[in-house]
Design an enzyme around this catalytic site. Structure first.
Site, PDB file in Angstrom:
ATOM      1  N   GLY A   1       0.823  -1.202   0.000  1.00  0.00           N
ATOM      2  CA  GLY A   1       0.000   0.000   0.000  1.00  0.00           C
ATOM      3  C   GLY A   1       0.862   1.258   0.000  1.00  0.00           C
ATOM      4  CB  SER A   2       0.136   4.682   1.153  1.00  0.00           C
ATOM      5  OG  SER A   2      -0.948   4.894   0.270  1.00  0.00           O
ATOM      6  CB  THR A   3       4.101   1.343   3.808  1.00  0.00           C
ATOM      7  OG1 THR A   3       3.956   0.102   3.107  1.00  0.00           O
ATOM      8  CG2 THR A   3       3.021   1.446   4.869  1.00  0.00           C
TER       9      THR A   3
END
Length: 653
Positions: A327-329
């Site tokens: 994801g956005s990590t």
């Protein structure tokens, strides 16, 4: 005259017969002499050795297994001595079931004991001694000893058993000791250690117990006994004592490990905390976990079914083998890739209108952020910025940059079973799929890679290791769980030499820009509420990753999805920002937004490690229920908190 001739003929025949008999006798004595020569001269050494073997017996002495300790000396695995009742099936003289029924009249044999014995019998040979009942009390030992004469092939033995005092805590890290099965025997016999396992019934399975088996096992000794014709020991002729296994000290802080496992509560997920300066693993959590004590004596069918058939998969080491889209990590690493490859400058601004269209497909963003540069793309988590960046870089350039960071690679951690995951490339797709249409990489597939979706699939260990590398300015260390081994002579612990860190060669200014963006996440971005009032400055990044694909046009609504289909909650972080001493990656499966579930876990981990704080009872309950932000109540001193009682009744002997 005729009579004289007859007498001469008779004498001749007699002498002939006598000569024949003499030759036969002489030949017989010659054969006996030759046989004596063969036995006493030519084969003297072989028969002398065989005679000595018949007169003596070599008995293996099984060494004491080394202990496993945490970084502070807390015992995680140790041994205890107990009496067992054992049956050698080939020596009973009657069906084993009848023998067990008779024993049950003297010492109780439960249905669980019978099932375990049957399972051991299937994996063993008839001449092996198999335990039918463990942990006999002194009273039971005395009661059976008085009836011993009734049970040929049945005896009481004193054995060392492995025990895990903290039960479920750290089960996936420690692994367990289990009885040697047929597959283990074949592997041992094909190795150089076959002689060292004579008389050994148990071997390390999973975790540290398996990867450090040679160190923990020790060296088997031998005792030479003189025996009578009946096979009874008469006297000891000599011995070579066993050398105990070496104890090992882990880098894990078991109190931190237990805290994280408690904070997960009934939720599923994984958390890995690493010291970015040296690669030491401080916590390695997979939830749900299991109690390794269940396996020591042979797990019963009910417990095995409960573990193996559970939808929550407690036997799966999620930190090591569970793979998830980041994801956005993933965005801070994409941002660093943009700077290092020259695809973006720090001040390059793109317009985030809430969506981005490519090839007739519209990629959702969820919210319009307006003008966005690198710093703001991380702080505000702009999808549009990274959609465009992924398109500009292309899948192979993304792959080539992320590979040295360890994404989709084996990290080399010192416990077995690590999963590689998927770092996509055109070559990966070509070799993974069979159909020609599936082997082709389509440009539209690259877009979602920029926000950590698509084919991206990594472990929390890989994500934590990459975060630690970023926190250390591009210096990559191999993550490791075992910190030191005990010297068998001095009994002092000596740190295990680790390979030097590898400098990935990033420009310090580029790393600093990405780190600054991650600090902005905790100060003005998605995790500012969770880290409000923290006694240190940290950098972080929230992430929400799809567990299932719901389509570009569909709107995500957790209430309309089954629990196992909801988005995962992720968070990565490092602290203190100016000189990081801890880097963490965490996922809470199917929990939703990263700031609401994973970030609160990481905040408490850093409070513990950097400030010596332990959550209040009210705060701990709030985290378990997924209703926590910044800590509530007065935190307790971590140094004052006891580890408490084992989490399972099976944990203590």
């Amino acid at each position: 005259m005729a009579e004289l001739r007859n007498l001469d003929a008779e004498l001749t025949r007699f002498r002939l017969r006598l000569a024949v008999v003499a030759l036969v006798v002489l030949g017989g004595f010659a054969l006996i002499g030759w046989r004596l020569y063969v036995l006493q001269v030519l084969r003297h050494d072989a028969y002398a050795e065989r005679a000595e073997t018949n007169r003596t017996a070599v008995v293996p002495i099984v060494p004491n297994r080394g202990e496993i300790l945490d970084r502070n000396g807390v015992v995680l695995a140790t041994n205890y001595k107990s009496y067992t009742l054992e049956i050698t099936p080939s020596r009973t003289g009657k069906p084993v079931d009848e023998v067990i029924d008779a024993i049950n009249q003297v010492v109780e044999i439960s249905p669980r004991d019978r099932r375990r014995f049957k399972r051991l019998q299937e994996d063993s040979r008839t001449f092996e001694s198999l335990p039918v009942r463990m942990r006999l009390t002194d009273e039971e030992v005395a009661r059976f000893a008085a009836q011993r004469y009734r049970f040929p092939g049945v005896e009481i033995k004193a054995r060392l058993f492995r025990t895990y005092p903290l039960g479920e805590t750290g089960g996936h890290i420690i692994g367990y000791l289990g009885r040697i099965n047929q597959r283990d025997k074949e592997r041992i016999e094909d190795s150089d250690d076959a002689a060292n396992y004579r008389g050994t019934d148990y071997i390390g399975k999973l975790g540290v117990e398996a990867s450090y088996e040679k160190v923990l096992h020790g060296t088997t000794g031998v005792e030479q006994m003189e025996t009578s014709a009946g096979g009874h020991a008469v006297r000891r002729l000599g011995s070579h004592p066993a050398v105990p296994g070496e104890s090992i000290r882990l880098s894990i802080d078991i109190k931190l490990q237990k805290l994280v496992e408690e904070m997960y509560g009934e939720r599923r997920g994984a958390l890995v905390a690493i010291d970015p300066q040296n690669g030491e693993v401080l916590a390695f959590v997979s939830k749900p976990t299991f109690d390794p004590n269940l396996f020591v004596e042979g797990i019963d069918q009910e417990s095995w079914a409960e573990l193996n058939e559970s939808i929550n998969k407690p036997l799966l080491n999620r930190a090591l083998r569970g793979t998830y889209p980041p994801g956005s990590t993933y965005k801070p690493f994409m941002g660093l890739a943009a700077l290092e490859t020259g695809k973006r400058q720090p001040g390059t601004v793109i317009m985030d209108g809430g969506s981005w269209t490519f090839g007739g497909h519209t990629f959702r963003s969820g919210h319009a952020l307006g003008p966005v540069d690198l710093y703001r793309s991380i702080v505000k988590s702009s999808n549009v910025y990274y959609y465009q960046l992924a398109n500009d870089m292309g899948v192979n350039a993304i792959h080539d940059f992320m590979k040295p960071l360890g994404f989709g690679q084996i990290t080399g951690i010192d416990i077995p079973g690590e999963t590689r995951g998927v770092l996509p490339s055109t070559e990966w797709k070509r070799t993974t799929y069979k159909r020609a249409a599936q082997q082709k990489w389509y440009a539209g597939e690259t877009i979602s890679l920029g926000i950590g979706q698509g084919y991206n699939n990594f472990t929390m260990l890989q994500l934590a290791s990459a975060t630690a590398t970023l926190a250390a300015g591009g210096m990559k260390h191999t993550p490791h769980i075992v910190k030191a081994e005990q010297d068998p002579q001095t009994l002092q612990f000596k740190d295990i030499a680790q390979p030097p860190g590898a400098d990935l060669g990033y420009k310090a200014a580029n790393v600093a820009l990405v780190q600054r963006g991650m600090v902005g996440v905790t100060q003005e971005g998605t995790s500012r509420g969770v880290f409000a009032g923290a006694p240190y400055l940290s950098g972080g990044k929230t992430g929400t990753a799809q567990a299932v694909t719901i389509g570009q046009k569909a709107r995500y609504d957790a209430r309309r999805l089954a629990e196992h289909q909801r988005d995962h909650s992720l968070y990565i972080a490092f602290a203190p920002a100016d000189h990081p001493r801890i880097a963490v990656a965490a996922i809470v499966e199917n929990a939703g937004f990263g700031a609401a579930h994973a970030a609160p876990l990481v905040r408490r981990v850093m409070d513990y490690w950097l400030a010596g704080q332990y959550p209040s009872e009210a705060d701990l309950r709030a985290v378990q229920q997924g209703q926590a932000g910044a800590p509530i109540g007065t935190p307790r001193r971590a140094a004052d908190m006891a580890l408490g009682t084992p989490t399972s009744a099976a944990a203590a002997p």
